[in-house]
Write a protein that holds these residues in place. Structure first.
Motif, mmCIF file in Angstrom:
data_model
loop_
_atom_site.group_PDB
_atom_site.id
_atom_site.type_symbol
_atom_site.label_atom_id
_atom_site.label_comp_id
_atom_site.label_asym_id
_atom_site.label_seq_id
_atom_site.Cartn_x
_atom_site.Cartn_y
_atom_site.Cartn_z
ATOM 1 N N THR A 40 0.841 -1.197 0.000
ATOM 2 C CA THR A 40 0.000 0.000 0.000
ATOM 3 C C THR A 40 0.880 1.252 0.000
ATOM 4 O O THR A 40 2.075 1.181 0.314
ATOM 5 N N PRO A 41 0.306 2.413 -0.354
ATOM 6 C CA PRO A 41 1.086 3.660 -0.298
ATOM 7 C C PRO A 41 1.695 3.907 1.080
ATOM 8 O O PRO A 41 2.731 4.564 1.203
ATOM 9 N N GLY A 42 1.049 3.354 2.108
ATOM 10 C CA GLY A 42 1.587 3.526 3.457
ATOM 11 C C GLY A 42 2.657 2.524 3.819
ATOM 12 O O GLY A 42 3.165 2.531 4.941
ATOM 13 N N GLY A 43 2.987 1.622 2.873
ATOM 14 C CA GLY A 43 4.060 0.662 3.100
ATOM 15 C C GLY A 43 3.618 -0.642 3.740
ATOM 16 O O GLY A 43 4.465 -1.436 4.170
ATOM 17 N N HIS A 44 2.308 -0.914 3.782
ATOM 18 C CA HIS A 44 1.811 -2.147 4.384
ATOM 19 C C HIS A 44 1.659 -3.234 3.318
ATOM 20 O O HIS A 44 1.223 -2.957 2.193
ATOM 21 N N ARG A 45 1.990 -4.468 3.693
ATOM 22 C CA ARG A 45 1.843 -5.596 2.777
ATOM 23 C C ARG A 45 0.383 -6.053 2.771
ATOM 24 O O ARG A 45 -0.224 -6.215 3.821
ATOM 25 N N ARG A 46 -0.140 -6.311 1.568
ATOM 26 C CA ARG A 46 -1.479 -6.853 1.421
ATOM 27 C C ARG A 46 -1.431 -8.011 0.422
ATOM 28 O O ARG A 46 -0.673 -7.972 -0.548
ATOM 29 N N PHE A 47 -2.258 -9.032 0.681
ATOM 30 C CA PHE A 47 -2.238 -10.246 -0.126
ATOM 31 C C PHE A 47 -3.652 -10.547 -0.624
ATOM 32 O O PHE A 47 -4.620 -10.432 0.131
ATOM 33 N N LEU A 48 -3.762 -10.946 -1.891
ATOM 34 C CA LEU A 48 -5.046 -11.363 -2.431
ATOM 35 C C LEU A 48 -5.298 -12.815 -2.041
ATOM 36 O O LEU A 48 -4.467 -13.693 -2.334
ATOM 37 N N ARG A 49 -6.420 -13.049 -1.402
ATOM 38 C CA ARG A 49 -6.733 -14.406 -0.955
ATOM 39 C C ARG A 49 -6.698 -15.408 -2.112
ATOM 40 O O ARG A 49 -6.130 -16.500 -1.977
ATOM 41 N N LYS A 50 -7.306 -15.047 -3.255
ATOM 42 C CA LYS A 50 -7.381 -15.992 -4.370
ATOM 43 C C LYS A 50 -5.989 -16.341 -4.901
ATOM 44 O O LYS A 50 -5.758 -17.451 -5.388
ATOM 45 N N GLU A 51 -5.043 -15.395 -4.823
ATOM 46 C CA GLU A 51 -3.682 -15.681 -5.279
ATOM 47 C C GLU A 51 -2.983 -16.660 -4.352
ATOM 48 O O GLU A 51 -2.243 -17.545 -4.804
ATOM 49 N N LEU A 52 -3.220 -16.516 -3.052
ATOM 50 C CA LEU A 52 -2.594 -17.424 -2.095
ATOM 51 C C LEU A 52 -3.179 -18.825 -2.221
ATOM 52 O O LEU A 52 -2.443 -19.815 -2.176
ATOM 53 N N VAL A 53 -4.502 -18.915 -2.369
ATOM 54 C CA VAL A 53 -5.151 -20.217 -2.484
ATOM 55 C C VAL A 53 -4.696 -20.935 -3.744
ATOM 56 O O VAL A 53 -4.561 -22.169 -3.768
ATOM 57 N N ALA A 54 -4.438 -20.173 -4.822
ATOM 58 C CA ALA A 54 -4.061 -20.775 -6.101
ATOM 59 C C ALA A 54 -2.609 -21.251 -6.145
ATOM 60 O O ALA A 54 -2.224 -21.998 -7.052
ATOM 61 N N LEU A 55 -1.818 -20.842 -5.176
ATOM 62 C CA LEU A 55 -0.409 -21.197 -5.212
ATOM 63 C C LEU A 55 -0.210 -22.695 -5.041
ATOM 64 O O LEU A 55 -0.865 -23.337 -4.226
#
Length: 212
Positions: A40-55
């Motif tokens: 994020t612009p504030g420097g926080h990590r964010r993850f898309l659930r669907k991307e993690l599940v698909a790994l």
């Protein structure tokens, strides 16, 4: 009709809960490129659930109904693999041939199975600890054949012990384990490794004394 469902974003903690690992592991995977991460612009990590599940290669852990020992085992194996992949290769590991490594893996699988049984067994399950001694003796023989000293053999076992006890310490965060249950888990894991390491040293002592 076009779907209006918004993508589900997860925080570092949320991603850790989904993948069944500690947040520090998720941070390491993200920083190394193993996990897709959005900052994020504030420097926080964010993850898309669907991307993690698909790994592929990252398993969502079994639910708590499968038992503390199964959850701990899954996390411990992930943590051990991560340490082997992302840390400089330990000197003792380089000493093992392909055959030695394969036997070590088999002994490791047997030891993990016993630890899982020991976690769920009554405190007086001495028969399991007798089997731990047998595995430790074979482990010591394998290490000696690879040219390792007793100290190097202990260093190898300490590597795996550290990974497994660290996961036990993380269990309250990743599996909502109560403090009493966590203490019992730590006690069980340490009991197995205490027996294992003593048996390894005893083997080397017998060899130095010329005793079979």
């Amino acid at each position: 009709m076009t779907s209006t469902m918004k993508p589900e974003w997860l925080s570092l903690t949320g991603a850790a809960e989904l993948l069944g690992v500690h947040p520090t592991t998720v941070r390491r995977w993200a920083d190394s490129g193993k996990l897709p991460v959005h900052v994020t612009p504030g420097g926080h990590r964010r993850f898309l659930r669907k991307e993690l599940v698909a790994l592929s290669g990252i398993e969502v852990p079994a639910s708590a109904t499968s038992g503390t020992e199964r959850i701990w085992s899954d996390y411990a194996l992930v943590e051990t693999r991560e340490r082997l992949v992302h840390s400089p290769e330990p000197g003792w590991l380089a000493a093992f041939s392909a055959d030695h490594r394969e036997e070590k893996r088999e002994l490791g699988r047997r030891l993990m199975s016993i630890i899982m049984q020991h976690i769920s067994a009554p405190d007086a399950a001495q028969s399991l600890l007798v089997e731990v001694k047998s595995i430790a003796t074979r482990y010591a023989q394998n290490s000696e054949q690879a040219g390792l000293s007793a100290a190097e053999g202990l260093e190898a076992t300490a590597f795996f012990r550290d990974a497994m006890t660290e996961v036990a310490l993380q269990m309250p965060q990743v599996a909502h384990l109560e403090s009493d249950a966590q203490l019992r888990l730590l006690r069980k894991v340490n009991q197995v490794f205490n027996v294992f390491q003593v048996a390894l040293v005893e083997y080397y002592d017998r060899r130095s004394e010329g005793t079979p």
